[in-house]
Design an enzyme around this catalytic site. Structure first.
Site, PDB file in Angstrom:
ATOM      1  N   THR A 128     -55.291  52.626  -5.945  1.00 12.19           N
ATOM      2  CA  THR A 128     -53.988  52.077  -6.339  1.00 12.19           C
ATOM      3  C   THR A 128     -53.411  51.177  -5.247  1.00 12.19           C
ATOM      4  OG1 THR A 128     -51.672  52.756  -6.632  1.00 12.19           O
ATOM      5  CG2 THR A 128     -53.073  54.310  -5.514  1.00 12.19           C
ATOM      6  N   ASP A 129     -52.531  50.269  -5.657  1.00 11.55           N
ATOM      7  CA  ASP A 129     -51.830  49.420  -4.679  1.00 11.55           C
ATOM      8  C   ASP A 129     -50.926  50.235  -3.754  1.00 11.55           C
ATOM      9  OD1 ASP A 129     -49.862  50.070  -6.553  1.00 11.55           O
ATOM     10  OD2 ASP A 129     -49.216  48.003  -6.930  1.00 11.55           O
ATOM     11  N   GLU A 130     -50.613  51.479  -4.162  1.00 11.85           N
ATOM     12  CA  GLU A 130     -49.629  52.255  -3.397  1.00 11.85           C
ATOM     13  C   GLU A 130     -50.154  52.661  -2.021  1.00 11.85           C
ATOM     14  OE1 GLU A 130     -47.300  54.992  -5.641  1.00 11.85           O
ATOM     15  OE2 GLU A 130     -47.706  53.945  -7.528  1.00 11.85           O
TER      16      GLU A 130
ATOM     17  N   TYR B 292     -48.628  61.324  -2.980  1.00  7.01           N
ATOM     18  CA  TYR B 292     -49.596  60.737  -3.917  1.00  7.01           C
ATOM     19  C   TYR B 292     -50.382  59.618  -3.232  1.00  7.01           C
ATOM     20  CZ  TYR B 292     -51.267  57.434  -7.483  1.00  7.01           C
ATOM     21  OH  TYR B 292     -52.036  56.559  -8.220  1.00  7.01           O
TER      22      TYR B 292
ATOM     23  N   LYS C 190     -54.419  59.354  -2.267  1.00  8.61           N
ATOM     24  CA  LYS C 190     -55.306  58.291  -2.759  1.00  8.61           C
ATOM     25  C   LYS C 190     -55.941  57.552  -1.566  1.00  8.61           C
ATOM     26  CE  LYS C 190     -55.905  57.203  -6.464  1.00  8.61           C
ATOM     27  NZ  LYS C 190     -56.871  57.718  -7.481  1.00  8.61           N
TER      28      LYS C 190
HETATM   29  P1  NAD Z   1     -53.307  60.263 -15.798  1.00 10.69           P
HETATM   30  O1  NAD Z   1     -52.451  61.193 -15.006  1.00 10.69           O
HETATM   31  O2  NAD Z   1     -52.771  59.718 -17.078  1.00 10.69           O
HETATM   32  O3  NAD Z   1     -54.699  60.988 -16.164  1.00 10.69           O
HETATM   33  C1  NAD Z   1     -55.425  61.723 -15.215  1.00 10.69           C
HETATM   34  C2  NAD Z   1     -56.585  62.412 -15.929  1.00 10.69           C
HETATM   35  O4  NAD Z   1     -57.370  63.106 -14.949  1.00 10.69           O
HETATM   36  C3  NAD Z   1     -56.141  63.457 -16.967  1.00 10.69           C
HETATM   37  O5  NAD Z   1     -56.950  63.354 -18.124  1.00 10.69           O
HETATM   38  C4  NAD Z   1     -56.392  64.782 -16.254  1.00 10.69           C
HETATM   39  O6  NAD Z   1     -56.683  65.855 -17.137  1.00 10.69           O
HETATM   40  C5  NAD Z   1     -57.588  64.435 -15.388  1.00 10.69           C
HETATM   41  N1  NAD Z   1     -57.704  65.274 -14.180  1.00 10.69           N
HETATM   42  C6  NAD Z   1     -56.718  65.564 -13.277  1.00 10.69           C
HETATM   43  N2  NAD Z   1     -57.220  66.350 -12.300  1.00 10.69           N
HETATM   44  C7  NAD Z   1     -58.538  66.546 -12.584  1.00 10.69           C
HETATM   45  C8  NAD Z   1     -59.583  67.251 -11.960  1.00 10.69           C
HETATM   46  N3  NAD Z   1     -59.387  67.934 -10.811  1.00 10.69           N
HETATM   47  N4  NAD Z   1     -60.812  67.225 -12.500  1.00 10.69           N
HETATM   48  C9  NAD Z   1     -61.043  66.553 -13.669  1.00 10.69           C
HETATM   49  N5  NAD Z   1     -60.086  65.892 -14.333  1.00 10.69           N
HETATM   50  C10 NAD Z   1     -58.841  65.876 -13.794  1.00 10.69           C
HETATM   51  O7  NAD Z   1     -53.724  59.102 -14.801  1.00 10.69           O
HETATM   52  P2  NAD Z   1     -53.844  57.525 -15.072  1.00 10.69           P
HETATM   53  O8  NAD Z   1     -52.495  56.934 -15.033  1.00 10.69           O
HETATM   54  O9  NAD Z   1     -54.717  57.301 -16.228  1.00 10.69           O
HETATM   55  O10 NAD Z   1     -54.603  57.060 -13.731  1.00 10.69           O
HETATM   56  C11 NAD Z   1     -56.013  57.008 -13.668  1.00 10.69           C
HETATM   57  C12 NAD Z   1     -56.414  56.508 -12.284  1.00 10.69           C
HETATM   58  O11 NAD Z   1     -55.856  55.202 -12.070  1.00 10.69           O
HETATM   59  C13 NAD Z   1     -55.899  57.370 -11.128  1.00 10.69           C
HETATM   60  O12 NAD Z   1     -56.871  57.409 -10.114  1.00 10.69           O
HETATM   61  C14 NAD Z   1     -54.674  56.619 -10.610  1.00 10.69           C
HETATM   62  O13 NAD Z   1     -54.454  56.893  -9.246  1.00 10.69           O
HETATM   63  C15 NAD Z   1     -55.127  55.189 -10.857  1.00 10.69           C
HETATM   64  N6  NAD Z   1     -54.044  54.204 -11.026  1.00 10.69           N
HETATM   65  C16 NAD Z   1     -53.072  54.422 -11.980  1.00 10.69           C
HETATM   66  C17 NAD Z   1     -52.066  53.468 -12.161  1.00 10.69           C
HETATM   67  C18 NAD Z   1     -50.989  53.672 -13.193  1.00 10.69           C
HETATM   68  O14 NAD Z   1     -49.997  52.912 -13.205  1.00 10.69           O
HETATM   69  N7  NAD Z   1     -51.106  54.648 -14.104  1.00 10.69           N
HETATM   70  C19 NAD Z   1     -52.045  52.302 -11.381  1.00 10.69           C
HETATM   71  C20 NAD Z   1     -53.067  52.121 -10.426  1.00 10.69           C
HETATM   72  C21 NAD Z   1     -54.048  53.069 -10.264  1.00 10.69           C
HETATM   73  P1  TYD Z   2     -43.525  55.219 -11.884  1.00  7.74           P
HETATM   74  O1  TYD Z   2     -43.820  54.910 -13.313  1.00  7.74           O
HETATM   75  O2  TYD Z   2     -43.347  56.665 -11.507  1.00  7.74           O
HETATM   76  O3  TYD Z   2     -44.688  54.539 -11.032  1.00  7.74           O
HETATM   77  P2  TYD Z   2     -44.830  54.393  -9.401  1.00  7.74           P
HETATM   78  O4  TYD Z   2     -43.860  55.261  -8.724  1.00  7.74           O
HETATM   79  O5  TYD Z   2     -46.242  54.867  -9.225  1.00  7.74           O
HETATM   80  O6  TYD Z   2     -44.634  52.937  -9.121  1.00  7.74           O
HETATM   81  O7  TYD Z   2     -42.226  54.445 -11.426  1.00  7.74           O
HETATM   82  C1  TYD Z   2     -42.143  53.030 -11.484  1.00  7.74           C
HETATM   83  C2  TYD Z   2     -40.837  52.615 -10.820  1.00  7.74           C
HETATM   84  O8  TYD Z   2     -39.749  53.134 -11.597  1.00  7.74           O
HETATM   85  C3  TYD Z   2     -40.673  53.204  -9.422  1.00  7.74           C
HETATM   86  O9  TYD Z   2     -40.006  52.258  -8.598  1.00  7.74           O
HETATM   87  C4  TYD Z   2     -39.786  54.407  -9.641  1.00  7.74           C
HETATM   88  C5  TYD Z   2     -38.908  53.985 -10.812  1.00  7.74           C
HETATM   89  N1  TYD Z   2     -38.451  55.113 -11.684  1.00  7.74           N
HETATM   90  C6  TYD Z   2     -37.093  55.241 -11.974  1.00  7.74           C
HETATM   91  O10 TYD Z   2     -36.241  54.458 -11.509  1.00  7.74           O
HETATM   92  N2  TYD Z   2     -36.715  56.290 -12.785  1.00  7.74           N
HETATM   93  C7  TYD Z   2     -37.599  57.193 -13.281  1.00  7.74           C
HETATM   94  O11 TYD Z   2     -37.192  58.140 -14.010  1.00  7.74           O
HETATM   95  C8  TYD Z   2     -38.990  57.030 -12.989  1.00  7.74           C
HETATM   96  C9  TYD Z   2     -40.011  58.010 -13.512  1.00  7.74           C
HETATM   97  C10 TYD Z   2     -39.369  55.965 -12.177  1.00  7.74           C
END
Ligand code: NAD
Ligand code: TYD
Length: 353
Positions: A128-130, A153, A157
């Protein structure tokens, strides 16, 4: 027939990725290895189970459980492995950091060892970019920039990213890393920002914003996210790191204000809740490297946001059980402090703007 093992395929991005692979590569199989945590929802892949029954298999398992991972790899002998299993929500990491270390660090290390032992050709580490921390001013992070994670988090990562780099150097593991920006699209868990806004407005309630609301995120549609993952999995340089983001950077309040009119609601539907500790003020990525590999984002917020709102309107039966679950209620009660959302959950009545 090649086999790809995807971990976390029942999650948000994982379920889109599994579907993308099965549609794009009609001769290939996909094995989904998922622990089904609160974020893993089998409903996300119900259509896949029906339409691709002969090329899709689900295995219940934890990526930090070495025996379970080894068993799956021995049985399936996948050439490609993509790790999307993760604890993914910053707010939950503030309350339960150890859980994040289990999956995002120990889980990654377990997969790296198992992939090496079982001769997996290429492994994708989805990060992730984070991990870069705050992008001050007009800065855009590049792949070689230092990691400065600021939430449990992001730190977990970054731990995974460092292990990946070390395995590539030490053992020559063919592992690639993506660092994508905030993803949005259908079937994202209602705890994340855009689904929070939309589902709260659907309930006639206020939408919680962490002050001051000027934090900036780069929003990439999940369809563009999964095409980037596929490209890097197949064409990325072994050991390479690839940033990607749509370039569509918005302040959080801008996102709320883009959605409010779709519900005929005004500014009074915004509620500033307690600040998120360690809240990163801005994320922004330089995506030149992956663009050279051939990736370009196709979806834009202007058309995708109304589409997203419609998806949640049409799929209340999907998100309602998640919001009503004990797990979400506990999270929201613990997290949202003295807000309308907490008052709603504790039964003091819904706040209607
Ligand atoms: P999510 O939370 O929606 O899904 C996570 C999945 O992983 C779920 O199906 C859960 O059951 C499974 N899981 C959790 N722990 C596990 C374990 N120990 N063993 C097996 N399965 C397990 O997550 P997402 O938003 O789909 O993110 C997927 C990936 O992309 C992550 O690595 C996240 O860091 C990365 N990512 C997400 C975003 C975003 O905005 N959602 C952005 C950049 C990167
Ligand atoms: P989020 O979807 O949790 O993603 P991330 O923290 O990984 O970027 O949040 C996106 C942005 O929205 C972040 O700046 C936090 C803000 N946010 C709120 O202001 N209120 C909320 O209830 C949530 C969940 C997020």
């Amino acid at each position: 027939m090649a086999t790809t093992l995807v971990t976390g395929g029942c999650g948000f991005i994982g379920s889109h990725f599994v579907r993308y692979l099965l549609q794009r590569y009609p001769d290939d199989r996909v094995v989904n290895f998922d622990a089904l945590t609160y974020a893993g929802n089998p409903e996300n892949l119900r259509d896949v189970e029906e339409h691709f029954a002969d090329r899709y298999r689900f295995i219940l398992g934890d990526i930090a459980d070495s025996a379970a991972v080894m068993k799956a790899l021995h049985e399936e002998r996948p050439q490609l492995v993509a790790n999307l299993a993760a604890e993914s929500h910053v707010d939950r990491s503030i309350h339960q950091p150890r859980l994040f270390l289990h999956t995002n660090v120990l889980g990654v290390s377990t997969l790296l060892d198992a992939a090496r032992e079982c001769g997996v050709s290429r492994l994708l580490h989805v990060s992730t970019d984070e991990v870069y921390g705050v992008a001050e001013g007009e800065r855009e992070f590049r792949e070689e920039d230092a990691l400065m994670p600021r939430s449990p988090y992001a730190a977990s990562k970054a731990g995974g990213d460092l292990l990946v780099g070390a395995y590539h150097e030490t053992y020559g593991t063919a592992v690639m890393t993506t660092r994508g920006s905030n993803a949005y699209g259908p079937s994202q868990h209602p705890e994340k920002f855009l689904p929070v806004i939309i589902t709260r407005l659907m309930e006639g309630a206020k939408t919680p914003v962490y002050p001051p609301g000027t934090q900036v995120r780069e929003w990439t549609h999940v369809e563009d996210h999964v095409s980037a993952l596929d490209l890097v999995l197949r064409k990325g340089e072994a050991g390479g790191i690839y940033n990607f983001g749509s370039g569509e950077r918005r302040q959080n309040l801008e996102m709320v204000r883009a959605i409010l009119p779709l519900f005929l609601r005004g500014e009074d539907a915004i509620e500033f809740v307690d600040a998120r500790p360690g809240h990163d003020a801005r994320y922004a990525l330089d995506s030149a490297k992956i663009r050279k590999l051939g990736w370009e984002p196709r979806r834009r917020l202007q058309e995708a946001l109304p589409e997203l709102v419609n998806w949640y309107r049409e799929h209340e039966s999907w998100w309602r059980p998640l919001k009503d679950s004990r797990d979400y209620q506990d999270h929201a009660m613990r997290h949202y402090g003295n807000s309308a959302l907490k008052r709603d959950l504790s039964g003091e009545g819904r706040s209607v703007a």
